[in-house]
Design a protein around this motif. Structure first.
Motif, PDB file in Angstrom:
ATOM      1  N   VAL A  36      42.789  10.895 -10.823  1.00 53.47           N
ATOM      2  CA  VAL A  36      44.101  10.909 -11.471  1.00 53.47           C
ATOM      3  C   VAL A  36      44.957  11.965 -10.805  1.00 53.47           C
ATOM      4  N   ASN A  37      46.039  11.542 -10.179  1.00 54.04           N
ATOM      5  CA  ASN A  37      46.866  12.482  -9.425  1.00 54.04           C
ATOM      6  C   ASN A  37      48.352  12.202  -9.600  1.00 54.04           C
ATOM      7  N   ALA A  38      49.146  13.242  -9.370  1.00 54.15           N
ATOM      8  CA  ALA A  38      50.601  13.124  -9.360  1.00 54.15           C
ATOM      9  C   ALA A  38      51.074  13.198  -7.918  1.00 54.15           C
ATOM     10  N   VAL A  39      51.970  12.300  -7.542  1.00 55.44           N
ATOM     11  CA  VAL A  39      52.440  12.237  -6.151  1.00 55.44           C
ATOM     12  C   VAL A  39      53.958  12.305  -6.111  1.00 55.44           C
ATOM     13  N   ASP A  40      54.458  13.244  -5.345  1.00 58.02           N
ATOM     14  CA  ASP A  40      55.891  13.340  -5.065  1.00 58.02           C
ATOM     15  C   ASP A  40      56.159  12.560  -3.785  1.00 58.02           C
ATOM     16  N   PRO A  41      56.855  11.436  -3.867  1.00 54.07           N
ATOM     17  CA  PRO A  41      57.109  10.648  -2.650  1.00 54.07           C
ATOM     18  C   PRO A  41      58.126  11.278  -1.719  1.00 54.07           C
ATOM     19  N   GLY A  42      58.770  12.355  -2.172  1.00 50.03           N
ATOM     20  CA  GLY A  42      59.753  13.033  -1.333  1.00 50.03           C
ATOM     21  C   GLY A  42      61.166  12.546  -1.611  1.00 50.03           C
ATOM     22  N   TYR A  43      62.110  13.289  -1.073  1.00 46.62           N
ATOM     23  CA  TYR A  43      63.526  12.970  -1.250  1.00 46.62           C
ATOM     24  C   TYR A  43      63.847  11.799  -0.322  1.00 46.62           C
ATOM     25  N   ASN A  57      50.517   8.912 -10.778  1.00 48.05           N
ATOM     26  CA  ASN A  57      51.756   9.156 -11.498  1.00 48.05           C
ATOM     27  C   ASN A  57      52.808   9.653 -10.514  1.00 48.05           C
ATOM     28  N   VAL A  58      53.894   8.907 -10.396  1.00 51.73           N
ATOM     29  CA  VAL A  58      54.922   9.252  -9.417  1.00 51.73           C
ATOM     30  C   VAL A  58      55.824  10.330 -10.001  1.00 51.73           C
ATOM     31  N   THR A  59      55.796  11.489  -9.377  1.00 50.08           N
ATOM     32  CA  THR A  59      56.528  12.639  -9.856  1.00 50.08           C
ATOM     33  C   THR A  59      57.597  13.050  -8.849  1.00 50.08           C
ATOM     34  N   SER A  60      58.001  14.296  -8.892  1.00 48.63           N
ATOM     35  CA  SER A  60      59.042  14.804  -7.995  1.00 48.63           C
ATOM     36  C   SER A  60      58.846  16.292  -7.798  1.00 48.63           C
ATOM     37  N   GLY A  61      59.232  16.777  -6.630  1.00 49.05           N
ATOM     38  CA  GLY A  61      59.231  18.214  -6.403  1.00 49.05           C
ATOM     39  C   GLY A  61      60.126  18.937  -7.399  1.00 49.05           C
ATOM     40  N   LEU A  62      61.104  18.199  -7.946  1.00 46.27           N
ATOM     41  CA  LEU A  62      62.000  18.790  -8.936  1.00 46.27           C
ATOM     42  C   LEU A  62      61.289  19.065 -10.258  1.00 46.27           C
ATOM     43  N   GLY A  63      60.057  18.590 -10.382  1.00 49.01           N
ATOM     44  CA  GLY A  63      59.266  18.885 -11.565  1.00 49.01           C
ATOM     45  C   GLY A  63      58.431  20.142 -11.420  1.00 49.01           C
ATOM     46  N   ASP A  84      68.216   3.544  -4.013  1.00 54.47           N
ATOM     47  CA  ASP A  84      69.283   3.380  -5.006  1.00 54.47           C
ATOM     48  C   ASP A  84      69.264   4.515  -6.021  1.00 54.47           C
ATOM     49  N   PHE A  85      68.097   5.101  -6.221  1.00 50.26           N
ATOM     50  CA  PHE A  85      67.902   6.150  -7.216  1.00 50.26           C
ATOM     51  C   PHE A  85      68.839   7.327  -6.972  1.00 50.26           C
ATOM     52  N   ASN A  86      69.071   7.633  -5.676  1.00 51.13           N
ATOM     53  CA  ASN A  86      69.914   8.775  -5.330  1.00 51.13           C
ATOM     54  C   ASN A  86      71.097   8.371  -4.456  1.00 51.13           C
ATOM     55  N   HIS A  87      71.513   7.124  -4.583  1.00 52.98           N
ATOM     56  CA  HIS A  87      72.639   6.586  -3.791  1.00 52.98           C
ATOM     57  C   HIS A  87      72.368   6.698  -2.286  1.00 52.98           C
ATOM     58  N   HIS A  88      71.086   6.535  -1.941  1.00 54.72           N
ATOM     59  CA  HIS A  88      70.645   6.548  -0.539  1.00 54.72           C
ATOM     60  C   HIS A  88      71.027   7.841   0.179  1.00 54.72           C
ATOM     61  N   SER A  89      70.921   8.954  -0.551  1.00 50.99           N
ATOM     62  CA  SER A  89      71.278  10.243   0.029  1.00 50.99           C
ATOM     63  C   SER A  89      70.087  10.992   0.610  1.00 50.99           C
ATOM     64  N   GLY A  90      68.875  10.558   0.291  1.00 49.52           N
ATOM     65  CA  GLY A  90      67.698  11.279   0.757  1.00 49.52           C
ATOM     66  C   GLY A  90      67.413  11.069   2.235  1.00 49.52           C
ATOM     67  N   PRO A  91      66.785  12.044   2.892  1.00 50.79           N
ATOM     68  CA  PRO A  91      66.463  11.931   4.314  1.00 50.79           C
ATOM     69  C   PRO A  91      65.196  11.140   4.603  1.00 50.79           C
TER      70      PRO A  91
END
Length: 245
Positions: free
Chosen positions: A188-195, A137-143, A199-206
């Motif tokens: 069964v795991n959750a993975v944060d792919p990182g910032y 499950n693709v998650t986020s550190g923001l979660g 397109d999701f963030n207007h290519h602002s992630g590093p």
């Protein structure tokens, strides 16, 4: 040959995960809500010589689409080895807790939470036929509730009343699902792919898309001694190897 379904895989991290799994010998069912974009993605991979891939049209917010996708896949293979729930939306920014429309929050939850649950439940019977089923499950550190309460966290001020709570809910569902499947070969795991710059963030992630996809692939290809019910992220708690939920 092992099989994998990746939702939202016609571009960005999902597409790159498809490429990397194809390179490892998997047969990829490339999930896409838009059939035309999905076919274009499949054509691009085949042009690279990665031919063991085909489109599976699926809209994770549409029960009829999910059921149709399950029926289609069941006609193609009796076994699904890996499910990567990658499809997700942000809901746009900003998302003040005091004023974000409830419709926006519902829309984000429909994709990021309810869509994941319905897709997982729909394909669980095919996954059970695998000797080593994996759900990512693709998650986020923001979660992470822990990080959102830590003023020293680098993204402490990045709040959102729709997106962050949806990923927190997804993390919770991942734990519940992993618990119920704990005495089976499932991982069964959750993975944060990182910032990541997409397109999701207007290519602002590093971060880069290949690095982000590699994190998903690592969880998708865990061996029998690999972990389950974990949250994988680079944002580990200070001085530990533990990722905060």
């Amino acid at each position: 040959m092992k099989t994998v379904l990746i939702t939202g895989a016609n571009k960005s991290i999902g597409f790159e995960a498809a490429r990397q799994l194809l390179q490892q010998g998997y047969y990829v069912y490339l999930g896409s809500r838009d059939a035309q974009r999905g076919q274009q993605a499949v054509a691009q991979l085949r042009a690279e010589g990665l031919t063991q891939v085909e489109l599976l049209t699926i809209d994770v917010t549409d029960s009829a689409s999910i059921a149709a996708a399950r029926a289609t896949l069941g006609q193609k293979t009796p076994v699904l080895d890996v499910l990567i729930n990658n499809a997700g939306i942000s809901g746009g920014m900003s998302q003040p807790a005091v004023s974000t429309p409830i419709g926006t929050i519902k829309e984000v939850f429909d994709t990021n939470v309810f869509g994941v649950i319905e897709v997982t439940q729909a394909f669980l019977d095919l996954l059970r036929q695998s000797p080593a089923p994996r759900i990512v499950n693709v998650t986020s550190g923001l979660g992470s509730l822990t990080l959102h309460n830590d003023p020293s966290w680098k993204y402490y001020h990045v709040k959102g009343a729709a997106y962050a709570p949806s990923k927190a809910a997804l993390n919770g569902y991942t734990i519940m699902l992993a618990y119920e499947l704990r005495d089976t070969p499932f991982k069964v795991n959750a993975v944060d792919p990182g910032y990541t710059a997409t397109d999701f963030n207007h290519h602002s992630g590093p971060g880069t898309v290949p690095d982000a996809a590699a994190r998903l692939v690592k969880a998708a290809t865990l061996g029998p001694d690999g972990p389950t019910s974990q949250f994988f992220s680079d944002d580990n708690l200070p001085g530990t190897d533990v990722s905060p939920w």
